[in-house]
Write a protein that holds these residues in place. Structure first.
Motif, PDB file in Angstrom:
ATOM      1  N   GLN A 188       0.773  -1.278   0.041  1.00  0.00           N
ATOM      2  CA  GLN A 188      -0.168  -0.031  -0.041  1.00  0.00           C
ATOM      3  C   GLN A 188       0.810   1.422   0.113  1.00  0.00           C
ATOM      4  OE1 GLN A 188      -3.117   0.266  -0.534  1.00  0.00           O
ATOM      5  NE2 GLN A 188      -3.313   2.539  -0.013  1.00  0.00           N
ATOM      6  N   LEU A 189       1.726   1.226   1.132  1.00  0.00           N
ATOM      7  CA  LEU A 189       2.600   2.494   1.006  1.00  0.00           C
ATOM      8  C   LEU A 189       4.110   2.072   1.472  1.00  0.00           C
ATOM      9  CD1 LEU A 189       3.089   5.561   0.811  1.00  0.00           C
ATOM     10  CD2 LEU A 189       2.663   5.908   3.302  1.00  0.00           C
ATOM     11  N   PHE A 190       4.059   1.061   2.678  1.00  0.00           N
ATOM     12  CA  PHE A 190       5.276   0.737   3.090  1.00  0.00           C
ATOM     13  C   PHE A 190       5.388  -0.818   2.887  1.00  0.00           C
ATOM     14  CE2 PHE A 190       4.577   4.524   5.696  1.00  0.00           C
ATOM     15  CZ  PHE A 190       6.086   5.157   5.575  1.00  0.00           C
ATOM     16  N   PRO A 191       6.372  -1.362   2.310  1.00  0.00           N
ATOM     17  CA  PRO A 191       6.233  -2.813   2.317  1.00  0.00           C
ATOM     18  C   PRO A 191       6.217  -3.649   3.663  1.00  0.00           C
ATOM     19  CG  PRO A 191       8.568  -2.128   2.209  1.00  0.00           C
ATOM     20  CD  PRO A 191       7.538  -0.950   2.158  1.00  0.00           C
ATOM     21  N   THR A 192       5.592  -4.838   3.842  1.00  0.00           N
ATOM     22  CA  THR A 192       5.183  -5.417   5.000  1.00  0.00           C
ATOM     23  C   THR A 192       6.498  -5.899   5.709  1.00  0.00           C
ATOM     24  OG1 THR A 192       4.885  -7.496   3.737  1.00  0.00           O
ATOM     25  CG2 THR A 192       3.058  -6.407   4.181  1.00  0.00           C
ATOM     26  N   ARG A 248      -2.325  -3.843   0.495  1.00  0.00           N
ATOM     27  CA  ARG A 248      -3.436  -3.783  -0.455  1.00  0.00           C
ATOM     28  C   ARG A 248      -4.617  -4.300   0.193  1.00  0.00           C
ATOM     29  NH1 ARG A 248      -3.430   0.854  -3.488  1.00  0.00           N
ATOM     30  NH2 ARG A 248      -1.255   0.404  -3.672  1.00  0.00           N
ATOM     31  N   LEU A 249      -4.545  -5.427   0.575  1.00  0.00           N
ATOM     32  CA  LEU A 249      -5.636  -6.196   1.138  1.00  0.00           C
ATOM     33  C   LEU A 249      -6.523  -5.488   2.265  1.00  0.00           C
ATOM     34  CD1 LEU A 249      -7.506  -8.777   0.920  1.00  0.00           C
ATOM     35  CD2 LEU A 249      -5.996  -9.988   2.593  1.00  0.00           C
ATOM     36  N   THR A 250      -5.540  -5.097   3.388  1.00  0.00           N
ATOM     37  CA  THR A 250      -6.239  -4.335   4.264  1.00  0.00           C
ATOM     38  C   THR A 250      -7.059  -3.189   3.875  1.00  0.00           C
ATOM     39  OG1 THR A 250      -4.091  -3.230   4.906  1.00  0.00           O
ATOM     40  CG2 THR A 250      -4.668  -5.417   5.966  1.00  0.00           C
ATOM     41  N   HIS A 251      -6.227  -2.332   2.950  1.00  0.00           N
ATOM     42  CA  HIS A 251      -6.762  -1.177   2.433  1.00  0.00           C
ATOM     43  C   HIS A 251      -8.125  -1.478   1.586  1.00  0.00           C
ATOM     44  CE1 HIS A 251      -7.361   2.370  -0.360  1.00  0.00           C
ATOM     45  NE2 HIS A 251      -7.374   1.416  -1.163  1.00  0.00           N
ATOM     46  N   THR A 252      -8.401  -2.415   1.072  1.00  0.00           N
ATOM     47  CA  THR A 252      -9.390  -2.970   0.295  1.00  0.00           C
ATOM     48  C   THR A 252     -10.456  -3.135   1.489  1.00  0.00           C
ATOM     49  OG1 THR A 252      -8.316  -3.927  -1.482  1.00  0.00           O
ATOM     50  CG2 THR A 252     -10.492  -4.709  -1.093  1.00  0.00           C
ATOM     51  N   LEU A 253     -10.307  -3.751   2.354  1.00  0.00           N
ATOM     52  CA  LEU A 253     -11.287  -4.050   3.511  1.00  0.00           C
ATOM     53  C   LEU A 253     -11.630  -2.554   4.132  1.00  0.00           C
ATOM     54  CD1 LEU A 253      -9.902  -7.179   5.043  1.00  0.00           C
ATOM     55  CD2 LEU A 253     -11.541  -7.052   3.565  1.00  0.00           C
ATOM     56  N   GLU A 254     -10.869  -1.642   4.435  1.00  0.00           N
ATOM     57  CA  GLU A 254     -11.116  -0.492   4.863  1.00  0.00           C
ATOM     58  C   GLU A 254     -11.858   0.423   3.714  1.00  0.00           C
ATOM     59  OE1 GLU A 254      -7.315   1.346   6.008  1.00  0.00           O
ATOM     60  OE2 GLU A 254      -6.927   0.226   7.765  1.00  0.00           O
ATOM     61  N   VAL A 255     -11.465   0.242   2.581  1.00  0.00           N
ATOM     62  CA  VAL A 255     -12.525   0.996   1.531  1.00  0.00           C
ATOM     63  C   VAL A 255     -13.965   0.371   1.792  1.00  0.00           C
ATOM     64  CG1 VAL A 255     -13.019   1.269  -0.805  1.00  0.00           C
ATOM     65  CG2 VAL A 255     -10.515   1.418   0.117  1.00  0.00           C
ATOM     66  N   CYS A 313     -12.994  -5.578  -5.412  1.00  0.00           N
ATOM     67  CA  CYS A 313     -12.047  -5.612  -6.772  1.00  0.00           C
ATOM     68  C   CYS A 313     -11.445  -4.287  -7.340  1.00  0.00           C
ATOM     69  CB  CYS A 313     -12.841  -6.280  -7.800  1.00  0.00           C
ATOM     70  SG  CYS A 313     -14.191  -5.017  -8.532  1.00  0.00           S
ATOM     71  N   HIS A 314     -11.809  -3.306  -6.718  1.00  0.00           N
ATOM     72  CA  HIS A 314     -11.178  -1.926  -7.071  1.00  0.00           C
ATOM     73  C   HIS A 314      -9.571  -1.926  -7.621  1.00  0.00           C
ATOM     74  CE1 HIS A 314     -10.252  -0.602  -3.074  1.00  0.00           C
ATOM     75  NE2 HIS A 314      -9.697   0.324  -3.684  1.00  0.00           N
ATOM     76  N   ASP A 315      -9.169  -2.434  -6.555  1.00  0.00           N
ATOM     77  CA  ASP A 315      -7.558  -2.705  -6.704  1.00  0.00           C
ATOM     78  C   ASP A 315      -6.851  -4.072  -7.338  1.00  0.00           C
ATOM     79  OD1 ASP A 315      -6.887  -0.067  -6.283  1.00  0.00           O
ATOM     80  OD2 ASP A 315      -6.418  -0.333  -4.356  1.00  0.00           O
ATOM     81  N   ILE A 316      -7.825  -4.967  -7.647  1.00  0.00           N
ATOM     82  CA  ILE A 316      -7.526  -6.218  -7.949  1.00  0.00           C
ATOM     83  C   ILE A 316      -6.476  -6.412  -9.117  1.00  0.00           C
ATOM     84  CG2 ILE A 316      -9.306  -6.932  -9.917  1.00  0.00           C
ATOM     85  CD1 ILE A 316      -9.945  -9.380  -7.821  1.00  0.00           C
ATOM     86  N   GLY A 317      -6.236  -5.500  -9.950  1.00  0.00           N
ATOM     87  CA  GLY A 317      -5.195  -5.392 -10.926  1.00  0.00           C
ATOM     88  C   GLY A 317      -3.946  -4.285 -10.581  1.00  0.00           C
ATOM     89  N   HIS A 318      -3.841  -4.026  -9.275  1.00  0.00           N
ATOM     90  CA  HIS A 318      -2.788  -3.329  -8.831  1.00  0.00           C
ATOM     91  C   HIS A 318      -1.436  -4.093  -8.585  1.00  0.00           C
ATOM     92  CE1 HIS A 318      -1.090   0.447  -7.484  1.00  0.00           C
ATOM     93  NE2 HIS A 318      -2.630   0.881  -6.931  1.00  0.00           N
ATOM     94  N   THR A 319      -0.393  -3.485  -8.849  1.00  0.00           N
ATOM     95  CA  THR A 319       1.124  -4.071  -8.948  1.00  0.00           C
ATOM     96  C   THR A 319       1.435  -4.318  -7.605  1.00  0.00           C
ATOM     97  OG1 THR A 319       2.201  -1.955  -8.707  1.00  0.00           O
ATOM     98  CG2 THR A 319       1.721  -2.731 -10.801  1.00  0.00           C
ATOM     99  N   PRO A 320       2.529  -5.293  -7.417  1.00  0.00           N
ATOM    100  CA  PRO A 320       3.220  -5.637  -6.261  1.00  0.00           C
ATOM    101  C   PRO A 320       3.801  -4.385  -5.456  1.00  0.00           C
ATOM    102  CG  PRO A 320       3.751  -7.234  -7.899  1.00  0.00           C
ATOM    103  CD  PRO A 320       3.043  -6.041  -8.629  1.00  0.00           C
ATOM    104  N   PHE A 321       3.982  -3.419  -5.904  1.00  0.00           N
ATOM    105  CA  PHE A 321       4.876  -2.413  -5.459  1.00  0.00           C
ATOM    106  C   PHE A 321       4.333  -1.040  -5.434  1.00  0.00           C
ATOM    107  CE2 PHE A 321       7.856  -5.611  -7.379  1.00  0.00           C
ATOM    108  CZ  PHE A 321       8.456  -6.197  -6.228  1.00  0.00           C
ATOM    109  N   GLY A 322       2.947  -0.843  -5.251  1.00  0.00           N
ATOM    110  CA  GLY A 322       2.278   0.179  -5.018  1.00  0.00           C
ATOM    111  C   GLY A 322       2.257   0.955  -6.468  1.00  0.00           C
ATOM    112  N   HIS A 323       2.157   2.218  -6.102  1.00  0.00           N
ATOM    113  CA  HIS A 323       2.183   3.303  -7.120  1.00  0.00           C
ATOM    114  C   HIS A 323       3.570   3.361  -7.913  1.00  0.00           C
ATOM    115  CE1 HIS A 323      -2.063   4.480  -6.749  1.00  0.00           C
ATOM    116  NE2 HIS A 323      -1.913   4.415  -5.646  1.00  0.00           N
ATOM    117  N   ILE A 324       4.284   3.137  -7.199  1.00  0.00           N
ATOM    118  CA  ILE A 324       5.781   3.224  -7.827  1.00  0.00           C
ATOM    119  C   ILE A 324       5.945   2.305  -8.662  1.00  0.00           C
ATOM    120  CG2 ILE A 324       8.332   2.800  -7.464  1.00  0.00           C
ATOM    121  CD1 ILE A 324       7.999   4.230  -4.553  1.00  0.00           C
TER     122      ILE A 324
END
Length: 261
Positions: free
Chosen positions: A36-40, A49-56, A98-109
Motif C-alpha cells: 500500500q505505502l510501506f512494504p510489509t 493492499r488487502l487491508t486497504h481494500t477492507l477499509e474501503v 475488486c477496485h485494486d485487483i489489478g494493482h502492482t506488487p510495489f504500489g504506485h511506484i
C-alpha cells in the motif's frame, strides 16, 4: 449436494455471486502481499493492499447506510410521487473488493515503472527492445482491474467493472486507446452506454461512493502509516497534519458537490 449448490447459485443475485467469486479468488488473495505505502517487511502493522481494500469496503458501507437512512426518511415524509432509490450495498461491496485487483506488487511506484516499460520510455538499460509489441500502450492499475475482471472472472456485472475502472482517473481517451476500448467492448453493457468514454466518474452512485471511500482510506491510512514509521519528526508531522486538514476540507467540499443528485 452438488445439485443443491448449483440451484442455490441460480437463485442468488448476480451481485452476491460476484462478491463470492471475487472473495474466493486467487486474484483477491494476492492483494495481501501487495504494497500500500510501506512494504510489509518494514513491520506487521503497516497496511497492505488487502487491508486497504477492507477499509474501503467498511467506509463505503458506512456511507451507504447513512445515505439509505436519509432516503428512507425522505421517502416516508415527502408526498412526492418520485421516490429515491436506495443505495445498493451489495454493489458497493463488490466494487470495493475488486477496485485494486489489478494493482502492482510495489504500489504506485511499481505502477509507474511498468507504465514506463510498456510505453517504451524505459528499456531497463537496453535489456528490453523498444521495438517489442506489448499488449498495452500504457499501464494503469484501475484499467488492468477491468481487464482482470473481464478475462479472469465469469459473468461480472458491468456496474462492478465500471466501478473498478473509474474508481480513480483513467487519464486516457477510451476511443483513442485500442486496449482500453477492447476492455470496454468486452464489457458489452459499458460499450452500449452513450458517451461512456466522456464520463470521468463511475456511472452509478455506488461506484462514486467507492471512489470517495478509496480517497478517504488512502489519505488517512498513508498518513497514519507514515507517522507510525517514524520516518518524519514531530515538526514535519505537525506541518503534515495542518496540510492534511486543509486538503481534507477542500476534498470534503468537492465530495459534497459530487454526491448531489
Amino acid at each position: 449436494m452438488l445439485k443443491h449448490i448449483e440451484q442455490r447459485g441460480k437463485n442468488m443475485d448476480i451481485l452476491q455471486l460476484n462478491i463470492e467469486r471475487i472473495l474466493f479468488s486467487k486474484q483477491f488473495r494476492r492483494l495481501e502481499d501487495k504494497t500500500q505505502l510501506f512494504p510489509t517487511i518494514d513491520g506487521d502493522h503497516f497496511r497492505n493492499r488487502l487491508t486497504h481494500t477492507l477499509e474501503v469496503l467498511a467506509i463505503g458501507k458506512r456511507i451507504a447506510k447513512e445515505f439509505n437512512e436519509i432516503i428512507k426518511t425522505h421517502n416516508k415524509t415527502r408526498n412526492h410521487k418520485e421516490k429515491f432509490s436506495y443505495v445498493n450495498e451489495d454493489l458497493i461491496e463488490a466494487v470495493s473488493l475488486c477496485h485494486d485487483i489489478g494493482h502492482t506488487p510495489f504500489g504506485h511506484i511499481g505502477e509507474r515503472t511498468i507504465n514506463e516499460i510498456v510505453s517504451h520510455k524505459d528499456t531497463l538499460g537496453g535489456l528490453i527492445s523498444q521495438t517489442n509489441n506489448y499488449n498495452y500502450q500504457f499501464f494503469k492499475h484501475n484499467i488492468y482491474s477491468g481487464y482482470v475482471l473481464i478475462n479472469d472472472f465469469y459473468d461480472i456485472d458491468s456496474r462492478v467493472i465500471d466501478g473498478a475502472i473509474k474508481h480513480t482517473k483513467i487519464y486516457v481517451d477510451i476511443n483513442r486507446d485500442n486496449n482500453l476500448r477492447n476492455i470496454v467492448k468486452k464489457g458489452s453493457e459499458l460499450d452500449a452506454k452513450k458517451f461512456y468514454s466522456q464520463i470521468v466518474d463511475p456511472y452509478t452512485i455506488e461506484g462514486q461512493i467507492v471512489s470517495i471511500s478509496d480517497e478517504i482510506a488512502q489519505r488517512c491510512a498513508d498518513f497514519d502509516d507514515t507517522f507510525r514509521s517514524r520516518y518524519v519528526n514531530n515538526i514535519k508531522t505537525q506541518i503534515g497534519i495542518d496540510d492534511l486538514n486543509e486538503n481534507l476540507n477542500i476534498e470534503n467540499k468537492k465530495t459534497y458537490q459530487k454526491l448531489q443528485y
